[in-house]
Motif scaffolding. Structure first.
Motif, short mmCIF file in Angstrom:
data_model
loop_
_atom_site.label_atom_id
_atom_site.label_comp_id
_atom_site.label_asym_id
_atom_site.label_seq_id
_atom_site.Cartn_x
_atom_site.Cartn_y
_atom_site.Cartn_z
N MET A 93 2.27 -10.06 -4.19
CA MET A 93 2.01 -11.78 -4.30
C MET A 93 1.76 -12.19 -3.07
O MET A 93 0.82 -13.42 -3.05
N LEU A 94 2.28 -11.87 -1.97
CA LEU A 94 1.97 -12.31 -0.75
C LEU A 94 0.45 -12.14 -0.28
O LEU A 94 0.02 -12.86 0.69
N ASP A 95 0.08 -11.23 -0.74
CA ASP A 95 -1.45 -10.69 -0.35
C ASP A 95 -2.44 -11.51 -1.31
O ASP A 95 -3.28 -12.33 -0.82
N GLU A 96 -2.05 -11.49 -2.60
CA GLU A 96 -3.39 -12.01 -3.62
C GLU A 96 -3.10 -13.56 -3.91
O GLU A 96 -4.21 -13.99 -3.96
N ILE A 97 -1.98 -14.16 -4.04
CA ILE A 97 -1.84 -15.55 -3.97
C ILE A 97 -2.72 -16.29 -2.74
O ILE A 97 -3.34 -17.28 -3.05
N PRO A 98 -2.38 -15.90 -1.62
CA PRO A 98 -3.22 -16.69 -0.47
C PRO A 98 -4.53 -16.41 -0.54
O PRO A 98 -5.36 -17.15 0.01
N MET A 99 -5.06 -15.27 -0.95
CA MET A 99 -6.52 -15.15 -1.40
C MET A 99 -7.21 -16.18 -2.18
O MET A 99 -8.23 -16.65 -2.08
N ILE A 100 -6.48 -16.47 -3.13
CA ILE A 100 -6.81 -18.09 -3.84
C ILE A 100 -6.63 -18.99 -3.05
O ILE A 100 -7.73 -19.90 -3.01
N PHE A 101 -5.69 -19.49 -2.42
CA PHE A 101 -5.58 -20.61 -1.46
C PHE A 101 -6.55 -20.54 -0.56
O PHE A 101 -7.30 -21.53 -0.18
N ASN A 102 -6.85 -19.52 0.02
CA ASN A 102 -8.17 -19.17 1.08
C ASN A 102 -9.35 -19.52 0.44
O ASN A 102 -10.19 -20.31 1.09
N GLY A 103 -9.52 -19.14 -0.55
CA GLY A 103 -10.87 -19.55 -1.33
C GLY A 103 -11.00 -20.91 -1.59
O GLY A 103 -12.19 -21.29 -1.37
N CYS A 104 -9.91 -21.47 -1.95
CA CYS A 104 -9.99 -22.95 -2.26
C CYS A 104 -10.29 -23.79 -1.19
O CYS A 104 -11.12 -24.59 -1.08
#
Length: 602
Positions: A93-104
């Motif tokens: 979760m600490l890998d994939e959720i920040p990927m969404i925030f980074n994309g936003c």
């Protein structure tokens, strides 16, 4: 010598709990990293993020959005290291959720290129915030990797189509300012970024679909050539370059849109790494002969001070500018800058952050061994590491951007600690959402005001409020244990001992911090007189890091111990290793613990 282990052998971190397990054989290189090459290859994100922030600084880009985009890459890197290193669900979760925030964040940068786009700022921010905030609980709830893949793909598609639209608009509206060569440079950078990212995605997809074939080929070719067939490693490299390229592209377009005609695009090492350059900048990046391209990009000119460049690795006068340039942070601590190496501004203040990573590792080992399943506990542990990484970057560079990566996570992490401390007992969980919302609003408000005010005292007061709450909470919980859980009354003496152990460590570190700030000249004189190695003992900020690392670890373990007792885990007890180091442990086996525990809510 590195030992080799059969694929899927359980290593130091126990059996994997993540939703996905990649093609690299688990614990094949070392029992301490589940996927060795997938973990180590995250260094590409670190390199591109640092290079990106330094490039922005070199051309005088002061807009926080671009630095935030690169900073979020570091968050993704940290999560990815934890995920591939442990194969735990919480780390995933600490890998994939920040990927969404980074994309936003990158989408936001793409939509805010032109000055007149500011009128839509509130709408853009609201939509992207809702997208990321709604994604998080839905993904945590349904635990479907396909949902993450779809959500991330939507952002990627947006980043494929938005830059061409903005490039064409720039060409149309600024044709009298920028010639065709500039526009071609933008397109070159766009296709470079797209090719890197899609190339990495293709490799990632191939490995996922044909994993057995890839594994069999790796087995045939053997080490060291099999490393080249760790295709997920190439995904990390190419996605890091693609992300770096698109952020630089958007920053470049933004600078052109505000008529920064002095800024130009350069390609270090031919077509390897793009950087921005300004003829007005005092310190210019240049390419050195005989160095690999990325190292070239990190080697910038110090002007006429050639004597400094020839000094090599050794002691330096206080205040000398090193590889990261003159400090831009609002604080500069008592340790003399670049006195040990030109690559780290405050050497001892930087390296002492290893204490945070050490205690996080010990804490993660303890809670995993205990069978803890609640995300709040793991977030508390990870927060310690995030602060440690941010603090290292801050003390190493003394940049304002890395200062924010140190100080803001201190607020966020302590909010997590407070939430966990106030939600120890099952009967108090009815107001979970209200408490979480209040702490969330507090952290967001502090962030916005601190970025606006840039006053360190404001941060210290806001952090002090949270620290005081955290200091006062355990005694209240001990009182609750005494009167509502009499079966654990014999544990109170151990709890009090653990509490005071953490409190004394933290307050002792704070005292060192205060002395370091108020008696800096005395300490510097003392360090100069005693020399090495004794002078290291007068680097009091180092002891502040040690004291806070120990105190924070003890605080988290106190809350974890309380929570386990409150949920009926009478098998756990406090153990003092060597009589000086506390650990919460159990005599039950892993299988017995799994029977006792069930996944719980945050």
């Amino acid at each position: 010598m590195v030992a080799f282990y059969p694929s899927a052998t359980e290593g130091f971190w126990g059996p994997g709990t993540s939703l996905t397990d990649w093609c690299e054989e688990n614990y094949a290189m070392t029992p301490y990293l589940a996927e060795f090459w997938n973990t180590l290859s995250n260094i590409f994100f670190l390199m591109t993020a640092i290079l990106g922030m330094r490039t922005l600084q070199s051309v005088g880009d002061v807009e926080q959005r671009n630095y935030l985009a690169f900073g979020s890459l570091l968050v993704v890197m940290t999560g990815s290291v934890l995920f591939h290193g442990t194969m735990w669900y919480h780390a995933q979760m600490l890998d994939e959720i920040p990927m969404i925030f980074n994309g936003c964040i990158i989408i936001y940068c793409a939509l805010r290129i032109f000055p007149n786009s500011k009128k839509n700022d509130a709408a853009i921010t609201t939509v992207l915030s809702l997208y990321s905030l709604l994604f998080t609980p839905i993904y945590v709830y349904n635990r479907n990797p396909d949902f993450f893949g779809f959500s991330h793909a939507l952002l990627v598609v947006g980043l494929i189509f938005l830059p061409p639209i903005q490039i064409n608009r720039l060409k149309r509206e600024y044709s009298n300012i920028y010639d065709a060569k500039r526009i071609r440079g933008l397109w070159h950078l766009y296709w470079y970024s797209l090719a890197c990212y899609l190339g990495g995605f293709s490799i990632w997809s191939y490995e996922n679909v044909y994993c057995e074939h890839v594994r069999s080929v790796r087995e045939v070719v053997g080490t060291p050539w099999s490393v080249l067939l760790e295709l997920h490693m190439w995904w990390h490299l190419l996605s890091a370059l693609g992300s770096y390229g698109v952020i630089i592209l958007l920053a470049y377009m933004r600078l052109l849109a505000i008529k920064r005609t002095d800024v130009q695009l350069r390609w270090v090492g031919g077509t390897c790494v793009p950087i921005l350059h300004s003829r007005l900048t005092a310190q210019k990046m240049r390419e050195e002969d005989g160095l690999i391209p990325i190292i070239c990009a990190l080697a910038w000119d110090y002007g006429a001070d050639t004597k400094y460049l020839k000094m090599g690795f050794g002691l330096r006068p206080a205040g000398t500018d090193g590889k990261w340039g003159a400090p831009t942070s609002t604080l500069d601590w008592c340790e003399e800058n670049y006195i040990v190496t030109p690559y780290i501004a405050e050497f001892w203040n930087s390296t002492s952050n290893l204490f945070f990573l050490l205690f996080m590792g010990v804490g993660l080992f303890s809670v995993t061994r205990l069978g803890v399943t609640e995300m709040r506990t793991y977030l508390s542990m990870y927060s310690i590491a995030v602060v440690g990484v941010g603090s290292f970057l801050f003390h190493a560079s003394l940049w304002y951007e890395t200062q924010m990566m140190d100080e803001l996570p201190m607020i966020y992490g302590t909010c997590v600690f407070v939430f966990a401390a106030w939600r120890v007992f099952p009967e108090t969980n009815k107001n979970n959402n209200l408490l979480a919302f209040g702490l969330f609003v507090y952290s967001i408000a502090v962030t916005g005001m601190y970025l606006k005010l840039k006053n360190p005292v404001f941060h210290e007061v806001c952090y002090g409020i949270l620290a005081a709450i955290l200091f006062l909470t355990p005694p209240i919980q001990f009182y609750h244990i005494k009167h509502n859980y009499p079966q654990y009354s014999d544990r109170l003496s151990g709890l009090w001992k653990l509490y005071w152990y953490g409190a004394v460590s933290y307050l002792g570190g704070f005292a060192m911090w205060g002395v370091d700030n108020n008696f800096c000249e005395v300490l510097r004189t003392g360090r100069e007189n005693v020399g090495y190695p004794a002078r290291i003992l007068l680097e009091f900020h180092l002891f502040w890091h040690f004291g806070t690392a120990v105190g924070t670890y003890a605080s988290v373990m106190t809350v974890t111990y309380l929570r386990l007792l409150a949920t009926g885990r009478s098998d756990v007890y406090l153990k003092w290793v060597g009589g000086v180091f506390p650990m919460v442990t159990t005599d039950l086996s892993y299988v017995e613990i799994r029977k006792l525990t069930k996944p719980k809510a945050v």
